[in-house]
Design a protein around this motif. Structure first.
Motif, PDB file in Angstrom:
ATOM      1  N   ASP A  62       0.841  -1.199   0.000  1.00  0.00           N
ATOM      2  CA  ASP A  62       0.000   0.000   0.000  1.00  0.00           C
ATOM      3  C   ASP A  62       0.878   1.252   0.000  1.00  0.00           C
ATOM      4  O   ASP A  62       1.942   1.285   0.619  1.00  0.00           O
ATOM      5  CB  ASP A  62      -0.903   0.033   1.239  1.00  0.00           C
ATOM      6  N   GLY A  89      -4.083   1.720  -2.730  1.00  0.00           N
ATOM      7  CA  GLY A  89      -4.608   2.084  -1.420  1.00  0.00           C
ATOM      8  C   GLY A  89      -5.771   1.173  -1.077  1.00  0.00           C
ATOM      9  O   GLY A  89      -6.275   0.447  -1.926  1.00  0.00           O
ATOM     10  N   THR A  90      -6.191   1.213   0.173  1.00  0.00           N
ATOM     11  CA  THR A  90      -7.324   0.400   0.615  1.00  0.00           C
ATOM     12  C   THR A  90      -8.402   1.322   1.142  1.00  0.00           C
ATOM     13  O   THR A  90      -8.122   2.209   1.952  1.00  0.00           O
ATOM     14  CB  THR A  90      -6.891  -0.594   1.707  1.00  0.00           C
ATOM     15  N   GLN A  91      -9.628   1.115   0.646  1.00  0.00           N
ATOM     16  CA  GLN A  91     -10.756   1.903   1.098  1.00  0.00           C
ATOM     17  C   GLN A  91     -11.907   0.948   1.387  1.00  0.00           C
ATOM     18  O   GLN A  91     -12.338   0.222   0.487  1.00  0.00           O
ATOM     19  CB  GLN A  91     -11.153   2.907   0.019  1.00  0.00           C
ATOM     20  N   GLU A  92     -12.354   0.931   2.624  1.00  0.00           N
ATOM     21  CA  GLU A  92     -13.441   0.051   3.065  1.00  0.00           C
ATOM     22  C   GLU A  92     -13.174  -1.404   2.704  1.00  0.00           C
ATOM     23  O   GLU A  92     -14.050  -2.130   2.227  1.00  0.00           O
ATOM     24  CB  GLU A  92     -14.774   0.523   2.483  1.00  0.00           C
ATOM     25  N   TYR A  99      -6.076   4.715  -8.056  1.00  0.00           N
ATOM     26  CA  TYR A  99      -6.719   5.853  -8.700  1.00  0.00           C
ATOM     27  C   TYR A  99      -5.835   6.454  -9.787  1.00  0.00           C
ATOM     28  O   TYR A  99      -4.634   6.661  -9.585  1.00  0.00           O
ATOM     29  CB  TYR A  99      -7.034   6.947  -7.670  1.00  0.00           C
TER      30      TYR A  99
END
Length: 119
Positions: free
Chosen positions: A42, A103-106, A112
């Motif tokens: 990450d 990246g990590t989201q939820e 992106y």
């Protein structure tokens, strides 16, 4: 007695089409400087290769966003291009190389606005 069970495991591993596909993808998309999606750290620059499984248009915060699921045989990452409704050449089944920061989201791994190259 150990040989038949080992043989059976080997045959079942080769007979499973999902495992065979994943193994072929790992072999196809490996290369110098290319990181497996499962091993991608990450927030560090990475270079990933794989096949796009799905491509969808999904607005994010009122802005159009083209989302694609990239799969390389080890795992998946969601690739998102903000402000784009479509990109020529980007479609399901297409092989692609992307560069960016994961990246990590939820609980979902995302990348992106990556630089990309169609393979």
């Amino acid at each position: 007695m150990g040989t038949p069970s080992r043989l059976r495991r080997t045959i079942s591993r080769w007979a499973n089409p999902d495992e065979a596909e994943a193994r072929d993808l790992r072999r196809t998309f490996s290369g110098e400087g290319v990181v497996c999606i499962d091993n991608a750290p990450d927030r560090e620059p990475v270079r990933l290769r794989g096949t796009l499984r799905t491509v969808t248009l999904r607005p994010r915060g009122g802005v159009p966003a083209l989302e694609a699921e990239l799969y390389d045989g080890t795992g998946t990452v969601t690739v998102i291009w903000l402000g784009r409704r479509r990109i020529a050449g980007i479609g399901p089944g297409r092989a692609i190389e992307v560069r960016g920061r994961v990246g990590t989201q939820e609980g979902t791994r995302m990348l992106y606005n990556p630089r990309y190259e169609l393979l």
